[in-house]
Motif scaffolding. Sequence first.
Motif, PDB file in Angstrom:
ATOM      1  N   PRO A 161       0.795  -1.235   0.000  1.00  0.00           N
ATOM      2  CA  PRO A 161       0.000   0.000   0.000  1.00  0.00           C
ATOM      3  C   PRO A 161       0.830   1.288   0.000  1.00  0.00           C
ATOM      4  N   TRP A 162       1.950   1.301   0.683  1.00  0.00           N
ATOM      5  CA  TRP A 162       2.778   2.518   0.693  1.00  0.00           C
ATOM      6  C   TRP A 162       3.360   2.786  -0.699  1.00  0.00           C
ATOM      7  N   LYS A 203       7.099   4.003   2.068  1.00  0.00           N
ATOM      8  CA  LYS A 203       7.792   4.220   3.326  1.00  0.00           C
ATOM      9  C   LYS A 203       8.441   2.931   3.835  1.00  0.00           C
ATOM     10  N   SER A 208       7.687  -1.767   3.660  1.00  0.00           N
ATOM     11  CA  SER A 208       6.779  -2.811   3.187  1.00  0.00           C
ATOM     12  C   SER A 208       5.957  -3.261   4.384  1.00  0.00           C
ATOM     13  N   ILE A 209       4.700  -3.617   4.151  1.00  0.00           N
ATOM     14  CA  ILE A 209       3.860  -3.984   5.289  1.00  0.00           C
ATOM     15  C   ILE A 209       4.129  -5.412   5.756  1.00  0.00           C
ATOM     16  N   ASP A 210       5.003  -6.149   5.053  1.00  0.00           N
ATOM     17  CA  ASP A 210       5.347  -7.489   5.554  1.00  0.00           C
ATOM     18  C   ASP A 210       6.653  -7.469   6.350  1.00  0.00           C
ATOM     19  N   TYR A 211       7.714  -6.937   5.730  1.00  0.00           N
ATOM     20  CA  TYR A 211       8.987  -6.957   6.445  1.00  0.00           C
ATOM     21  C   TYR A 211       9.122  -5.759   7.389  1.00  0.00           C
ATOM     22  N   ASN A 212       8.443  -4.645   7.067  1.00  0.00           N
ATOM     23  CA  ASN A 212       8.541  -3.415   7.876  1.00  0.00           C
ATOM     24  C   ASN A 212       9.979  -2.980   8.117  1.00  0.00           C
ATOM     25  N   GLY A 213      10.778  -3.051   7.058  1.00  0.00           N
ATOM     26  CA  GLY A 213      12.193  -2.728   7.225  1.00  0.00           C
ATOM     27  C   GLY A 213      12.450  -1.241   7.396  1.00  0.00           C
ATOM     28  N   PHE A 214      11.793  -0.417   6.552  1.00  0.00           N
ATOM     29  CA  PHE A 214      12.013   1.024   6.600  1.00  0.00           C
ATOM     30  C   PHE A 214      13.506   1.288   6.405  1.00  0.00           C
TER      31      PHE A 214
END
Lengths: 325, 245
Positions: free
Chosen positions: B37-38, B115, B117-123
């Motif tokens: 989504p981001w 911003k 990923s909604i799976d790994y949330n690495g940022f």
Amino acid sequence: MSVLVVVECADGEVKKSSLEVASYGAEVAAMLGTTATAIAVGEATEANLATLGEQGITKVLYDAEPRLKDFVNNAYTKLIATAAEQEQAKVIVLANSNIGAAVGSRLSVRLKASLATNVVELPKVNGDQFVVRRGAFSGKAFSDVVLSGDRKIIAVKKNSTEAKHEAGKSAEVTSFSAQLADADFADAPTQVVMQEQTGGVLLPEAELVVSGGRGMKGPENWSLIEDLAKALGAATACSKPVSDVDWRPHHEHVGQTGITVSPNLYIACGISGAIQHLAGVNSSKVIVVINKDPEAPFFKAADYGIVGDVFDVLPKLTAAVKELG
Amino acid sequence: MKFLVCISNVPDTTTKITFTPDNKEFNKAGVQFVINPWDEYALTRAIELKEAAGGTVTVLNVGEADTEPNIRKALAIGADDAIRVNAAPKDAFFVAEQIAAVAKEGAYDVILMGKESIDYNGFQVHGMVGEMLSIPTVAPAMKLDLSGNTATLEREIEGGKEIVTVNTPFVASCQQPMCEPRIPNMRGIMTARTKPLKVIEPVGEAPRTEVTEFMLPPKKQGVKLIPAETAGDLIKLLRNEAKVI
Ligand SMILES: Cc1cc2nc3c(=O)[nH]c(=O)nc-3n(C[C@H](O)[C@H](O)[C@H](O)COP(=O)(O)OP(=O)(O)OC[C@H]3O[C@@H](n4cnc5c(N)ncnc54)[C@H](O)[C@@H]3O)c2cc1C
């Protein structure tokens, strides 16, 4: 060898999340049989930096260059990299904040370090190998990750580890210069705009959060949320549809596509508890749900619940908080 | 202006997360995958900027062949062409290496992504790519405007925002309220079928991190209900029982 902790400051004070990071770094240092040094960024005072001794920091490096007051990605990266080289830091710990993530990711390439963000616990250390636990799938799961290599960078999720306070201990504050040049400030902000926070509490750092959803019916009713938040000293938040229609600003939107929070207490008012919303809040320690629909899915994820009308319940809660004193 | 938009293929936001029996991998069985989504903000904004001032939008995905439906979807939304690096996205560093190599090879001016990923949330990927290419990164960006080679962005910081001006080339990671993400229309879906999608092989070093185990958060004990009539009692429980206020 040492542990380097990146401490973010604003208006002279060390941010709460950075106190957590400082404690975390000191504990990692103890595991490795070394000491923790901090490098401060943002607007700090020497007196406040010295109190980092209470979190177990021995030495604080501070570059008083005025342009470092605001976040500048390149300059911060160079500053921290220079400090890491000087201190021969094997482990760098920072907050999983917008600043921490922006700098940490650049540093990992520059210093050839392995990087874990969104870390929720102290690492398990086995020789050169570190295993850290981090949040994944936007709050729906965790994963254990092995960090290999000589150097590691760990970005610690806010409010997931505790800041220790050993009263009376003080850190040595040393001035430090990374010899920053004009070119390092090429991406400096031209303007910084701060928003007003309910009760002065910043949502990502808040220990208590009062949040409203579509059940609040309209922005004109938000004083009910704000009154309870102010009485508690809590930050305010909202569900996605609420910020989508501009009842509340975007930075208050929590959930899978907003920010994830892990306060000690999350009070959800008129929020149904959709899976995308839960993802952003389910690591809160205690969840309270107020909803007039007893079948609302949020009750399944709650510790305490009130089946009732927010317009009736919220004033009662605010009054009860005020009574506590 | 050459835009490169990096998209990742993630489980739909309604997915109930489960893992393979050894807990080493996400269980993909029966899961619907979507464009992160981001990343949709990055994609739509690139298309808007291209429509306003000219240029091309290339989408890039590091993934195996099963990600192609979502790459086609990005083409249907309005990207001009696509590149798929044929490899499972092992970790953020590995993905960043692939993006940096493609960006360098194609001399892209603006590199956008979501911003996180909604799976790994690495940022993490944005900063790594910027550092690999020695160009500025602005993350997370809530607004992006271009005037010639100069971009003005709003970067979210805790409690506020910074206005940042950078020249191309640069990397930005995007989030709301940058734009209203577009969905494909019929014409877009038709033309997407014939737009070029190039598949290339990965480059670079071994990943630096490895997931050894996934786990789910502990289950809640069950909700304790307080009658609305005596709602104030909740506050006492929060103080004396839960000890959070
Ligand atoms: C890709 C994607 C990403 C998403 N990301 C997010 C996200 O990050 N965050 C997020 O929040 N949502 C997200 N959503 C939206 C999510 O699916 C839900 O639509 C949303 O969370 C619902 O918001 P709500 O609970 O405020 O509204 P509703 O679902 O409309 O719920 C309102 C609730 O209020 C209750 N209510 C009404 N009146 C009263 C009253 N007087 N007193 C008490 N209770 C009352 C109702 O019983 C109902 O349960 C996302 C959706 C998608 C598709």
